[in-house]
Write a protein that holds these residues in place. Structure first.
Motif, PDB file in Angstrom:
ATOM      1  N   THR A  39     -54.723 -23.988   7.801  1.00 16.80           N
ATOM      2  CA  THR A  39     -54.340 -25.256   7.177  1.00 16.80           C
ATOM      3  C   THR A  39     -55.276 -25.478   5.999  1.00 16.80           C
ATOM      4  OG1 THR A  39     -55.815 -26.706   8.441  1.00 16.80           O
ATOM      5  CG2 THR A  39     -53.649 -26.206   9.415  1.00 16.80           C
ATOM      6  N   MET A  40     -54.794 -26.209   4.992  1.00 12.50           N
ATOM      7  CA  MET A  40     -55.629 -26.428   3.820  1.00 12.50           C
ATOM      8  C   MET A  40     -56.906 -27.179   4.178  1.00 12.50           C
ATOM      9  SD  MET A  40     -53.158 -27.056   0.535  1.00 12.50           S
ATOM     10  CE  MET A  40     -52.152 -28.361   1.232  1.00 12.50           C
ATOM     11  N   GLU A  41     -56.785 -28.195   5.034  1.00 13.29           N
ATOM     12  CA  GLU A  41     -57.971 -28.999   5.362  1.00 13.29           C
ATOM     13  C   GLU A  41     -58.984 -28.187   6.158  1.00 13.29           C
ATOM     14  OE1 GLU A  41     -60.407 -32.365   5.106  1.00 13.29           O
ATOM     15  OE2 GLU A  41     -58.738 -31.549   3.945  1.00 13.29           O
ATOM     16  N   ALA A  42     -58.504 -27.360   7.087  1.00 11.72           N
ATOM     17  CA  ALA A  42     -59.434 -26.521   7.854  1.00 11.72           C
ATOM     18  C   ALA A  42     -60.143 -25.526   6.945  1.00 11.72           C
ATOM     19  CB  ALA A  42     -58.682 -25.786   8.961  1.00 11.72           C
TER      20      ALA A  42
ATOM     21  N   LEU B 117     -64.029 -22.175   3.030  1.00 12.19           N
ATOM     22  CA  LEU B 117     -63.466 -20.830   2.926  1.00 12.19           C
ATOM     23  C   LEU B 117     -62.704 -20.589   1.629  1.00 12.19           C
ATOM     24  CD1 LEU B 117     -62.118 -20.418   6.577  1.00 12.19           C
ATOM     25  CD2 LEU B 117     -64.272 -19.560   5.628  1.00 12.19           C
ATOM     26  N   ALA B 118     -62.286 -21.660   0.969  1.00 11.60           N
ATOM     27  CA  ALA B 118     -61.464 -21.523  -0.239  1.00 11.60           C
ATOM     28  C   ALA B 118     -61.906 -22.546  -1.279  1.00 11.60           C
ATOM     29  CB  ALA B 118     -59.986 -21.710   0.095  1.00 11.60           C
ATOM     30  N   TYR B 119     -61.525 -22.259  -2.521  1.00 17.13           N
ATOM     31  CA  TYR B 119     -61.813 -23.174  -3.624  1.00 17.13           C
ATOM     32  C   TYR B 119     -60.639 -24.138  -3.807  1.00 17.13           C
ATOM     33  CZ  TYR B 119     -65.566 -19.967  -4.968  1.00 17.13           C
ATOM     34  OH  TYR B 119     -66.697 -19.188  -4.987  1.00 17.13           O
ATOM     35  N   PHE B 120     -60.974 -25.400  -4.139  1.00 22.03           N
ATOM     36  CA  PHE B 120     -59.947 -26.423  -4.295  1.00 22.03           C
ATOM     37  C   PHE B 120     -60.118 -27.163  -5.611  1.00 22.03           C
ATOM     38  CE2 PHE B 120     -59.734 -25.490   0.125  1.00 22.03           C
ATOM     39  CZ  PHE B 120     -58.426 -25.775   0.522  1.00 22.03           C
ATOM     40  N   ARG B 121     -59.002 -27.648  -6.104  1.00 24.51           N
ATOM     41  CA  ARG B 121     -58.986 -28.529  -7.272  1.00 24.51           C
ATOM     42  C   ARG B 121     -58.742 -29.950  -6.783  1.00 24.51           C
ATOM     43  NH1 ARG B 121     -55.897 -25.807  -9.819  1.00 24.51           N
ATOM     44  NH2 ARG B 121     -57.166 -24.922 -11.486  1.00 24.51           N
ATOM     45  N   TYR B 122     -59.552 -30.891  -7.237  1.00 20.71           N
ATOM     46  CA  TYR B 122     -59.475 -32.278  -6.774  1.00 20.71           C
ATOM     47  C   TYR B 122     -58.942 -33.174  -7.882  1.00 20.71           C
ATOM     48  CZ  TYR B 122     -62.327 -30.496  -2.961  1.00 20.71           C
ATOM     49  OH  TYR B 122     -62.784 -29.771  -1.892  1.00 20.71           O
ATOM     50  N   THR B 123     -57.956 -34.011  -7.534  1.00 20.06           N
ATOM     51  CA  THR B 123     -57.370 -34.941  -8.504  1.00 20.06           C
ATOM     52  C   THR B 123     -57.148 -36.288  -7.839  1.00 20.06           C
ATOM     53  OG1 THR B 123     -55.156 -34.138  -7.929  1.00 20.06           O
ATOM     54  CG2 THR B 123     -56.214 -33.158  -9.870  1.00 20.06           C
ATOM     55  N   LEU B 124     -57.192 -37.349  -8.641  1.00 21.04           N
ATOM     56  CA  LEU B 124     -56.906 -38.688  -8.140  1.00 21.04           C
ATOM     57  C   LEU B 124     -55.417 -38.841  -7.876  1.00 21.04           C
ATOM     58  CD1 LEU B 124     -59.073 -40.970 -10.457  1.00 21.04           C
ATOM     59  CD2 LEU B 124     -59.370 -40.648  -7.996  1.00 21.04           C
ATOM     60  N   THR B 125     -55.056 -39.454  -6.765  1.00 20.78           N
ATOM     61  CA  THR B 125     -53.660 -39.797  -6.522  1.00 20.78           C
ATOM     62  C   THR B 125     -53.360 -41.181  -7.070  1.00 20.78           C
ATOM     63  OG1 THR B 125     -54.210 -40.676  -4.330  1.00 20.78           O
ATOM     64  CG2 THR B 125     -53.540 -38.374  -4.456  1.00 20.78           C
ATOM     65  N   ASP B 126     -54.376 -42.049  -7.172  1.00 19.10           N
ATOM     66  CA  ASP B 126     -54.213 -43.370  -7.779  1.00 19.10           C
ATOM     67  C   ASP B 126     -54.348 -43.240  -9.286  1.00 19.10           C
ATOM     68  OD1 ASP B 126     -54.221 -44.975  -5.236  1.00 19.10           O
ATOM     69  OD2 ASP B 126     -56.186 -44.009  -5.080  1.00 19.10           O
ATOM     70  N   ALA B 127     -53.593 -44.020 -10.000  1.00 16.47           N
ATOM     71  CA  ALA B 127     -53.559 -43.883 -11.453  1.00 16.47           C
ATOM     72  C   ALA B 127     -54.927 -44.019 -12.079  1.00 16.47           C
ATOM     73  CB  ALA B 127     -52.603 -44.924 -12.051  1.00 16.47           C
ATOM     74  N   ASP B 128     -55.715 -44.993 -11.638  1.00 13.95           N
ATOM     75  CA  ASP B 128     -57.014 -45.203 -12.285  1.00 13.95           C
ATOM     76  C   ASP B 128     -58.184 -45.208 -11.314  1.00 13.95           C
ATOM     77  OD1 ASP B 128     -56.611 -47.560 -10.964  1.00 13.95           O
ATOM     78  OD2 ASP B 128     -56.509 -48.819 -12.763  1.00 13.95           O
ATOM     79  N   GLY B 129     -57.911 -45.029 -10.032  1.00 11.10           N
ATOM     80  CA  GLY B 129     -58.989 -44.993  -9.061  1.00 11.10           C
ATOM     81  C   GLY B 129     -59.535 -46.356  -8.704  1.00 11.10           C
TER      82      GLY B 129
ATOM     83  N   HIS C  62     -56.693 -41.160  -1.469  1.00  8.53           N
ATOM     84  CA  HIS C  62     -56.958 -41.493  -2.872  1.00  8.53           C
ATOM     85  C   HIS C  62     -57.152 -40.244  -3.737  1.00  8.53           C
ATOM     86  CE1 HIS C  62     -57.229 -45.655  -1.778  1.00  8.53           C
ATOM     87  NE2 HIS C  62     -58.304 -45.484  -1.039  1.00  8.53           N
ATOM     88  N   VAL C  63     -57.587 -39.171  -3.101  1.00 12.24           N
ATOM     89  CA  VAL C  63     -57.845 -37.928  -3.819  1.00 12.24           C
ATOM     90  C   VAL C  63     -57.061 -36.800  -3.152  1.00 12.24           C
ATOM     91  CG1 VAL C  63     -59.606 -36.207  -4.419  1.00 12.24           C
ATOM     92  CG2 VAL C  63     -60.118 -38.634  -4.674  1.00 12.24           C
ATOM     93  N   ARG C  64     -56.464 -35.950  -3.958  1.00  8.72           N
ATOM     94  CA  ARG C  64     -55.701 -34.812  -3.460  1.00  8.72           C
ATOM     95  C   ARG C  64     -56.516 -33.537  -3.671  1.00  8.72           C
ATOM     96  NH1 ARG C  64     -51.917 -35.201  -6.725  1.00  8.72           N
ATOM     97  NH2 ARG C  64     -50.366 -36.295  -5.448  1.00  8.72           N
ATOM     98  N   ALA C  65     -56.553 -32.694  -2.651  1.00  6.73           N
ATOM     99  CA  ALA C  65     -57.193 -31.381  -2.762  1.00  6.73           C
ATOM    100  C   ALA C  65     -56.115 -30.313  -2.673  1.00  6.73           C
ATOM    101  CB  ALA C  65     -58.222 -31.181  -1.652  1.00  6.73           C
ATOM    102  N   THR C  66     -55.996 -29.494  -3.708  1.00  3.45           N
ATOM    103  CA  THR C  66     -55.017 -28.399  -3.693  1.00  3.45           C
ATOM    104  C   THR C  66     -55.751 -27.085  -3.941  1.00  3.45           C
ATOM    105  OG1 THR C  66     -54.561 -28.762  -6.042  1.00  3.45           O
ATOM    106  CG2 THR C  66     -53.090 -29.814  -4.461  1.00  3.45           C
TER     107      THR C  66
ATOM    108  N   ASP D 290     -64.105 -38.894   2.346  1.00  2.00           N
ATOM    109  CA  ASP D 290     -63.518 -40.200   2.667  1.00  2.00           C
ATOM    110  C   ASP D 290     -62.312 -40.479   1.767  1.00  2.00           C
ATOM    111  OD1 ASP D 290     -65.491 -40.744   4.609  1.00  2.00           O
ATOM    112  OD2 ASP D 290     -66.863 -41.473   3.057  1.00  2.00           O
ATOM    113  N   TRP D 291     -62.457 -40.144   0.489  1.00  2.77           N
ATOM    114  CA  TRP D 291     -61.376 -40.416  -0.466  1.00  2.77           C
ATOM    115  C   TRP D 291     -60.152 -39.567  -0.154  1.00  2.77           C
ATOM    116  CZ3 TRP D 291     -65.334 -39.428  -4.928  1.00  2.77           C
ATOM    117  CH2 TRP D 291     -66.288 -40.443  -4.928  1.00  2.77           C
ATOM    118  N   ILE D 292     -60.405 -38.343   0.272  1.00  2.40           N
ATOM    119  CA  ILE D 292     -59.283 -37.463   0.652  1.00  2.40           C
ATOM    120  C   ILE D 292     -58.597 -38.004   1.899  1.00  2.40           C
ATOM    121  CG2 ILE D 292     -58.689 -35.164   1.516  1.00  2.40           C
ATOM    122  CD1 ILE D 292     -60.966 -34.095  -0.294  1.00  2.40           C
ATOM    123  N   ALA D 293     -59.398 -38.385   2.900  1.00  2.00           N
ATOM    124  CA  ALA D 293     -58.843 -38.912   4.142  1.00  2.00           C
ATOM    125  C   ALA D 293     -58.023 -40.171   3.909  1.00  2.00           C
ATOM    126  CB  ALA D 293     -59.965 -39.183   5.140  1.00  2.00           C
TER     127      ALA D 293
END
Length: 447
Positions: free
Chosen positions: A334-337, A343-355, A371-375, A365-368
């Motif tokens: 799973t991505m979160e595991a 184990l892997a590199y991720f790109r982090y972006t805001l899901t809220d327009a301005d945070g 507010h923030v997406r990790a791909t 905390d922000w991912i949970a």
């Protein structure tokens, strides 16, 4: 002087290369059709994946993504090729010693390295350099060196345009088109061999790749690889259409979250060649490859991957696919595991327009909180074991040999005229920059 961007030149060249290769190897057109059909079905069946690819900037590049492969003969060829690829914004990344797997070359990957350039066009070329020192027959080694000393793989105009780009910081529109046309000649297939049939046979007996590199006018493109979202479906479709595909897909087993690189190919085609004196013959080297790319792994993830792959390869129970699946059950899927285990590199972006909705806490905390997406950051590079496996499967089982352990990176970089970039550092920098951008946006929202 107005100049064409390196991204645009790279796109023009990759499109021209694809058109040329389709003319030379019609089965490549069949691969493109298969990959397009499979990708369309996957995107239609998995709208969440389509949204994820679009958000990560991966969707637009999918249809144009290609990687090529060439084999060079001399240090001078490699050094000039580095300069040619620089005109297209492509840089040497990683060092691959294939000699330990019985292939007498070592390699790097020329590719774009930053987010914007990769999104524009991720064209990459796996570029190998012949190791003449691995030819055991001293007389044959000297003969090959003498043959190669007379070879010129770049056109005079191509070299002048490379020098002009270096001197003036780029090329204008007409120069860029001419550069693409001239460089394409370096990669074109020429069926007239530069050596006689007897010499070809001796080179071929030493190793088929040696014959492929030494016997011809230039480093003809030997495969051009599109990217699929489901390589198992693409493999099945190749077989359904009667294309002689590899029996085994190279790389990790099928997973919910793909990692690194999985590759398959159709077997190398037999091509008519003409030796001096109009003697007819055949040469087998060029083949068709398909790849599926997944998450780039950290050193920790790569160490686990390598250990599990070795475990699967060393087993004796069940088929290769069964051993691979059993071994990789130990790799989180799973991505979160994968993220929390490092184990892997991720790109982090805001899901809220301005945070503005974020108050306190840290990245986890922000991912949970959503507010923030990790791909996952897509793996842009290659796997030595997979590359060797693809090469060997297209050379024949009689080529399974080993040249022993080697550490020739310094010699390769000396020939290249530059150091190769560390791929792990590139991925780590991409990840770190994305985190910094999130934090900067949050500071602005709080101000």
């Amino acid at each position: 002087m107005p100049t064409v961007s390196t991204d645009a030149i790279r796109t023009r060249f990759s499109a021209a290369m694809s058109a040329m290769y389709r003319d030379e190897v019609p089965l490549y057109g069949d691969l493109l059709s298969i990959v397009a059909d499979v990708n369309d079905r996957v995107l239609a069946d998995r709208p969440a994946l389509q949204a994820e690819l679009r958000a990560a900037g991966e969707l637009d590049r999918l249809g144009v993504e290609r990687h090529g492969a060439i084999r060079l003969a001399t240090a001078a060829e490699l050094a000039m090729m580095r300069r040619a690829f620089a005109v297209m914004g492509m840089w040497p990344v990683g060092y691959y010693d294939l000699s330990v797997a019985g292939v007498p070359v070592h390699s790097t990957a020329f590719r774009a390295v930053d987010d914007a350039a990769l999104a524009a066009n991720p064209f990459r070329v796996f570029t190998s350099l012949l190791r003449l020192d691995l030819i055991e027959d001293a007389a044959l080694r000297a003969e090959a060196a003498a043959i190669l000393a007379e070879r010129r793989i770049f056109t005079d105009m191509g070299v002048r345009l490379i020098e002009r780009a270096e001197a003036q910081g780029g090329l204008d529109d007409d120069e860029a088109d001419r550069f693409v046309a001239e460089l394409l000649e370096t990669f074109r297939w020429h069926g007239d061999a530069r050596v006689d049939a007897a010499t070809y046979d001796r080179l071929n007996a030493a190793h088929r790749l040696i014959a492929d590199i030494v016997s011809f006018r230039g480093p003809h493109i030997n495969h051009l690889t599109p990217r699929t979202l489901d390589i198992d479906a693409a493999q099945a479709e190749m077989q359904a259409r009667g294309i002689k595909a590899k029996a085994v897909i190279e790389g990790p087993p099928p997973r919910a979250v793909p990692i690194l690189l999985r590759q398959t190919s159709f077997k190398a085609i037999e091509e008519d060649v003409t030796f001096p004196g109009d003697q007819a013959g055949q040469h087998t080297a060029r083949f068709g490859e398909i790849e599926q790319r997944g998450a780039a792994l950290t050193p920790k993830g790569r160490a686990l991957y390598d250990r599990l792959l070795e475990q699967a390869r060393g087993g004796s129970q069940g088929s290769h696919a069964e051993r691979l699946a059993a071994a990789f059950a130990a790799f989180p899927d799973t991505m979160e595991a994968m993220r929390t285990a490092g184990l892997a590199y991720f790109r982090y972006t805001l899901t809220d327009a301005d945070g503005a909705a974020i108050t306190g806490g840290d990245l986890d905390d922000w991912i949970a909180a959503g507010h923030v997406r990790a791909t996952p950051i897509i793996y842009e590079d290659f796997l030595p074991v997979s590359a060797a496996g693809i090469f060997q499967s297209n050379l024949g089982s009689d080529e399974q040999r080993s040249y022993g352990a080697s550490a020739a990176q310094a010699a390769f970089e000396a020939a290249l005229g530059a150091a190769v970039a560390d791929e792990f550092a590139l991925y780590a920098n991409l990840e770190a920059r994305s985190i910094a951008q999130v934090r900067t946006a949050l500071r602005r929202a709080a101000a």
